[in-house]
Design a protein around this motif. Structure first.
Motif, PDB file in Angstrom:
ATOM      1  N   ILE A 235      40.318  29.665  33.832  1.00  0.00           N
ATOM      2  CA  ILE A 235      40.541  30.605  32.599  1.00  0.00           C
ATOM      3  C   ILE A 235      42.020  31.365  32.494  1.00  0.00           C
ATOM      4  CG2 ILE A 235      39.392  32.141  30.774  1.00  0.00           C
ATOM      5  CD1 ILE A 235      37.982  29.316  31.023  1.00  0.00           C
ATOM      6  N   ARG A 236      41.852  32.115  33.641  1.00  0.00           N
ATOM      7  CA  ARG A 236      42.945  33.069  34.078  1.00  0.00           C
ATOM      8  C   ARG A 236      44.423  32.254  33.995  1.00  0.00           C
ATOM      9  NH1 ARG A 236      41.589  38.369  35.279  1.00  0.00           N
ATOM     10  NH2 ARG A 236      39.283  38.324  35.204  1.00  0.00           N
ATOM     11  N   VAL A 237      44.515  31.269  34.646  1.00  0.00           N
ATOM     12  CA  VAL A 237      45.713  30.568  34.915  1.00  0.00           C
ATOM     13  C   VAL A 237      46.254  30.061  33.662  1.00  0.00           C
ATOM     14  CG1 VAL A 237      45.512  30.219  37.419  1.00  0.00           C
ATOM     15  CG2 VAL A 237      44.871  28.482  35.716  1.00  0.00           C
ATOM     16  N   LEU A 238      45.303  29.790  32.510  1.00  0.00           N
ATOM     17  CA  LEU A 238      45.935  29.136  31.654  1.00  0.00           C
ATOM     18  C   LEU A 238      47.064  30.140  30.850  1.00  0.00           C
ATOM     19  CD1 LEU A 238      42.693  27.681  30.035  1.00  0.00           C
ATOM     20  CD2 LEU A 238      44.598  26.412  30.493  1.00  0.00           C
ATOM     21  N   GLU A 239      46.855  31.463  30.883  1.00  0.00           N
ATOM     22  CA  GLU A 239      47.922  32.290  30.328  1.00  0.00           C
ATOM     23  C   GLU A 239      48.995  32.147  30.954  1.00  0.00           C
ATOM     24  OE1 GLU A 239      46.466  36.253  29.950  1.00  0.00           O
ATOM     25  OE2 GLU A 239      44.563  35.689  28.878  1.00  0.00           O
ATOM     26  N   GLN A 240      48.892  31.873  32.273  1.00  0.00           N
ATOM     27  CA  GLN A 240      50.565  31.776  33.187  1.00  0.00           C
ATOM     28  C   GLN A 240      51.204  30.639  32.711  1.00  0.00           C
ATOM     29  OE1 GLN A 240      49.485  34.874  34.491  1.00  0.00           O
ATOM     30  NE2 GLN A 240      50.712  34.129  36.329  1.00  0.00           N
ATOM     31  N   LEU A 241      50.449  29.551  32.115  1.00  0.00           N
ATOM     32  CA  LEU A 241      51.303  28.433  31.980  1.00  0.00           C
ATOM     33  C   LEU A 241      52.161  28.606  30.374  1.00  0.00           C
ATOM     34  CD1 LEU A 241      48.557  25.696  32.880  1.00  0.00           C
ATOM     35  CD2 LEU A 241      50.368  26.854  34.172  1.00  0.00           C
ATOM     36  N   ASP A 242      51.975  29.730  29.844  1.00  0.00           N
ATOM     37  CA  ASP A 242      52.894  29.942  28.645  1.00  0.00           C
ATOM     38  C   ASP A 242      54.370  30.018  29.008  1.00  0.00           C
ATOM     39  OD1 ASP A 242      50.633  30.045  26.812  1.00  0.00           O
ATOM     40  OD2 ASP A 242      50.491  32.196  27.169  1.00  0.00           O
ATOM     41  N   HIS A 243      54.460  30.364  30.299  1.00  0.00           N
ATOM     42  CA  HIS A 243      55.996  30.471  30.725  1.00  0.00           C
ATOM     43  C   HIS A 243      56.429  29.673  31.932  1.00  0.00           C
ATOM     44  CE1 HIS A 243      55.632  33.981  27.962  1.00  0.00           C
ATOM     45  NE2 HIS A 243      54.766  34.200  28.638  1.00  0.00           N
ATOM     46  N   GLN A 244      55.568  29.099  32.836  1.00  0.00           N
ATOM     47  CA  GLN A 244      56.097  28.526  33.858  1.00  0.00           C
ATOM     48  C   GLN A 244      54.832  27.645  34.604  1.00  0.00           C
ATOM     49  OE1 GLN A 244      56.696  31.488  36.862  1.00  0.00           O
ATOM     50  NE2 GLN A 244      54.827  32.666  36.337  1.00  0.00           N
ATOM     51  N   SER A 245      55.345  26.828  35.607  1.00  0.00           N
ATOM     52  CA  SER A 245      54.225  26.383  36.336  1.00  0.00           C
ATOM     53  C   SER A 245      53.854  26.987  37.694  1.00  0.00           C
ATOM     54  CB  SER A 245      54.817  24.853  36.836  1.00  0.00           C
ATOM     55  OG  SER A 245      54.884  24.090  35.893  1.00  0.00           O
ATOM     56  N   VAL A 246      52.656  26.944  37.976  1.00  0.00           N
ATOM     57  CA  VAL A 246      52.241  28.006  39.082  1.00  0.00           C
ATOM     58  C   VAL A 246      51.545  27.137  40.188  1.00  0.00           C
ATOM     59  CG1 VAL A 246      52.136  30.291  37.716  1.00  0.00           C
ATOM     60  CG2 VAL A 246      50.096  28.753  37.754  1.00  0.00           C
ATOM     61  N   THR A 247      51.247  27.563  41.432  1.00  0.00           N
ATOM     62  CA  THR A 247      50.684  27.136  42.323  1.00  0.00           C
ATOM     63  C   THR A 247      49.793  28.251  43.076  1.00  0.00           C
ATOM     64  OG1 THR A 247      52.323  25.197  42.831  1.00  0.00           O
ATOM     65  CG2 THR A 247      50.578  25.686  44.583  1.00  0.00           C
ATOM     66  N   TYR A 248      48.429  27.774  43.194  1.00  0.00           N
ATOM     67  CA  TYR A 248      47.490  29.167  43.829  1.00  0.00           C
ATOM     68  C   TYR A 248      46.332  28.517  44.784  1.00  0.00           C
ATOM     69  CZ  TYR A 248      49.092  32.172  40.148  1.00  0.00           C
ATOM     70  OH  TYR A 248      50.002  32.862  39.164  1.00  0.00           O
ATOM     71  N   ASN A 249      46.481  28.994  45.953  1.00  0.00           N
ATOM     72  CA  ASN A 249      45.240  28.659  46.653  1.00  0.00           C
ATOM     73  C   ASN A 249      44.050  29.665  46.299  1.00  0.00           C
ATOM     74  OD1 ASN A 249      46.830  27.152  48.416  1.00  0.00           O
ATOM     75  ND2 ASN A 249      46.846  28.537  50.209  1.00  0.00           N
ATOM     76  N   ILE A 250      42.809  29.135  46.201  1.00  0.00           N
ATOM     77  CA  ILE A 250      41.425  29.818  45.782  1.00  0.00           C
ATOM     78  C   ILE A 250      40.713  29.629  46.737  1.00  0.00           C
ATOM     79  CG2 ILE A 250      40.070  30.024  43.830  1.00  0.00           C
ATOM     80  CD1 ILE A 250      41.650  28.633  42.071  1.00  0.00           C
ATOM     81  N   GLY A 251      40.286  30.889  47.053  1.00  0.00           N
ATOM     82  CA  GLY A 251      39.029  31.230  48.071  1.00  0.00           C
ATOM     83  C   GLY A 251      38.819  32.615  48.158  1.00  0.00           C
ATOM     84  N   ASN A 252      37.877  32.932  49.054  1.00  0.00           N
ATOM     85  CA  ASN A 252      37.389  34.469  49.248  1.00  0.00           C
ATOM     86  C   ASN A 252      38.460  34.913  50.050  1.00  0.00           C
ATOM     87  OD1 ASN A 252      35.469  35.046  47.141  1.00  0.00           O
ATOM     88  ND2 ASN A 252      33.965  33.412  48.327  1.00  0.00           N
ATOM     89  N   GLY A 253      38.956  34.192  51.153  1.00  0.00           N
ATOM     90  CA  GLY A 253      39.409  34.755  52.104  1.00  0.00           C
ATOM     91  C   GLY A 253      38.719  35.113  53.350  1.00  0.00           C
ATOM     92  N   CYS A 254      37.504  34.885  53.350  1.00  0.00           N
ATOM     93  CA  CYS A 254      36.587  34.970  54.530  1.00  0.00           C
ATOM     94  C   CYS A 254      35.856  33.520  54.923  1.00  0.00           C
ATOM     95  CB  CYS A 254      35.456  35.970  54.010  1.00  0.00           C
ATOM     96  SG  CYS A 254      34.254  36.246  55.182  1.00  0.00           S
ATOM     97  N   GLY A 255      35.772  33.400  56.292  1.00  0.00           N
ATOM     98  CA  GLY A 255      35.457  31.984  56.674  1.00  0.00           C
ATOM     99  C   GLY A 255      34.072  32.294  57.389  1.00  0.00           C
ATOM    100  N   TYR A 256      33.181  31.245  56.906  1.00  0.00           N
ATOM    101  CA  TYR A 256      31.726  31.189  57.733  1.00  0.00           C
ATOM    102  C   TYR A 256      31.619  29.783  58.509  1.00  0.00           C
ATOM    103  CZ  TYR A 256      30.711  35.097  54.700  1.00  0.00           C
ATOM    104  OH  TYR A 256      30.796  36.400  53.883  1.00  0.00           O
ATOM    105  N   SER A 257      31.025  30.133  59.540  1.00  0.00           N
ATOM    106  CA  SER A 257      30.933  28.816  60.317  1.00  0.00           C
ATOM    107  C   SER A 257      29.597  28.030  59.895  1.00  0.00           C
ATOM    108  CB  SER A 257      30.463  29.211  61.788  1.00  0.00           C
ATOM    109  OG  SER A 257      29.194  29.609  62.092  1.00  0.00           O
ATOM    110  N   ASN A 258      29.516  26.789  60.356  1.00  0.00           N
ATOM    111  CA  ASN A 258      28.704  25.990  59.658  1.00  0.00           C
ATOM    112  C   ASN A 258      27.305  26.435  60.343  1.00  0.00           C
ATOM    113  OD1 ASN A 258      30.437  24.241  58.604  1.00  0.00           O
ATOM    114  ND2 ASN A 258      30.137  22.582  60.368  1.00  0.00           N
ATOM    115  N   LEU A 259      27.087  26.885  61.339  1.00  0.00           N
ATOM    116  CA  LEU A 259      25.881  27.458  61.813  1.00  0.00           C
ATOM    117  C   LEU A 259      25.652  28.878  61.407  1.00  0.00           C
ATOM    118  CD1 LEU A 259      26.369  26.988  65.886  1.00  0.00           C
ATOM    119  CD2 LEU A 259      24.556  25.849  64.171  1.00  0.00           C
ATOM    120  N   GLU A 260      26.415  29.572  60.758  1.00  0.00           N
ATOM    121  CA  GLU A 260      26.391  30.753  59.652  1.00  0.00           C
ATOM    122  C   GLU A 260      25.831  30.372  58.543  1.00  0.00           C
ATOM    123  OE1 GLU A 260      29.355  34.053  61.211  1.00  0.00           O
ATOM    124  OE2 GLU A 260      30.048  32.687  60.362  1.00  0.00           O
ATOM    125  N   VAL A 261      26.023  29.287  58.043  1.00  0.00           N
ATOM    126  CA  VAL A 261      25.484  28.758  56.831  1.00  0.00           C
ATOM    127  C   VAL A 261      23.991  28.373  57.099  1.00  0.00           C
ATOM    128  CG1 VAL A 261      25.469  26.846  55.293  1.00  0.00           C
ATOM    129  CG2 VAL A 261      27.755  28.155  55.993  1.00  0.00           C
TER     130      VAL A 261
END
Length: 328
Positions: A235-261
């Motif tokens: 929803i947020r990036v739709l506004e960015q597209l009024d003026h330009q193309s954009v590229t974003y990585n999307i994640g929380n920035g925190c990793g969990y191992s399979n065993l932690e899951v």
């Protein structure tokens, strides 16, 4: 605003449809239902069951209305399957995207949001967290197909002014907290729903692929982002597209191992997760964690359900109320 959503009967697509509706927009969904579910499309939303490989059908839907934007989720998306069937993945994902992008470009659509992937970085596992500037080294034909489409979007912008948002998801997980949508793949390949199903006795013991990775416990580490937070980013990036193309990585920035899951599912469900050790899968990097600084800074996006427990709790709640998924 009026938006066209391809793959809107799938996991991420259906959650984005709900987010668009919640924001007051009009939505029309395209899906061939090869992996999606008709029941995942909200009641009252116009739905077209078409195959985007058919250019005439795709063109007809794109020209049906004056769309304020298109959001493209339709794709084959299983990394392991793409290793076994590389040409099928490369051909299918490229062709359906090319048909859609061409129809949009030639009919004056000015915005398109593309569901890309962290699989673009499968060969850069030593870089963590991963920013958008990281070299593209796909670890699978699936990742390669997404990169090819990103290049098509570059030319659609350059030559036709079709602004695009290339959103590189890390691991989408969880379910709508209001119970309106959830994850239901056939076959299921994602770790969190597979772990939950094993705990609930709905599926055989979980297979853990590899315990000799260079990580703290030997299992793979992944960045899980709640699907509702992911939808909010769209929803947020739709506004960015009024003026330009954009590229974003999307994640929380925190990793969990399979065993932690596995440990988290056991703790939250109160049930033991039966699991067995299996060999590594080709194409699985040891660590994939996102650097989403650009998305946060430029759109104000912040995840509301960033903790692993939040993600698992919502997925478990949906599974308990939908033990057979969308099937009756």
């Amino acid at each position: 605003m009026r938006y066209l959503v391809t793959g809107g009967a799938g996991f991420v697509g259906s959650h984005v449809v709900w987010a668009l509706l919640d924001s007051g927009h009009e939505v029309t969904v395209i899906d061939d239902l090869s992996t999606g579910h008709r029941a995942a499309v909200p009641e009252g939303v116009p739905f077209h069951q078409i195959d985007l490989n058919n250019y005439q059908d795709t063109y007809r839907i794109v020209t049906q209305n004056s769309w304020d934007g298109v959001l493209h989720f339709a794709a084959l998306s299983v990394v392991g399957d793409s290793i076994k069937n590389p040409f099928h993945y490369l051909r299918h994902n490229y062709c359906i995207a090319l048909n859609l992008i061409q129809a949009c470009a030639e009919n004056g659509v000015k915005k398109i949001v593309f569901s890309s992937t962290a699989a673009l970085f499968g060969g850069n596992e030593r870089i963590t967290p991963i920013p958008e500037t990281t070299d593209i080294v796909p670890g699978s034909p699936y990742g390669e197909s997404k990169f090819i489409i990103e290049r098509v979007l570059h030319w659609a912008d350059t030559l036709y002014g079709l602004h695009s948002a290339r959103l590189r998801y890390f691991n989408a997980a969880g379910a709508d907290i209001f119970g309106r949508a959830g994850e239901d793949h056939h076959p299921e390949t994602h770790l969190i729903p597979l772990t939950i199903d094993s705990a609930l006795g709905l599926k055989p013991p979980l297979q853990l692929f590899g315990n000799d990775y260079p990580t703290k416990d030997g299992s793979c580490i992944r960045d899980y982002v709640h699907v509702m937070d992911l939808a909010d980013a769209h929803i947020r990036v739709l506004e960015q597209l009024d003026h330009q193309s954009v590229t974003y990585n999307i994640g929380n920035g925190c990793g969990y191992s399979n065993l932690e899951v596995i440990e988290a599912v056991e703790r939250i469900s109160g049930r033991k997760v039966p699991w067995t050790l299996a060999k590594r899968r080709i194409g699985d990097p040891a660590i994939l964690v996102a650097d989403s600084t650009a998305l946060r800074k430029e759109t104000g996006w912040e995840p509301h359900y960033s903790k692993l427990d939040n993600i698992i709790e919502s997925a478990l709640k949906w599974r308990l109320t939908h033990p057979t998924g969308y099937s009756l």
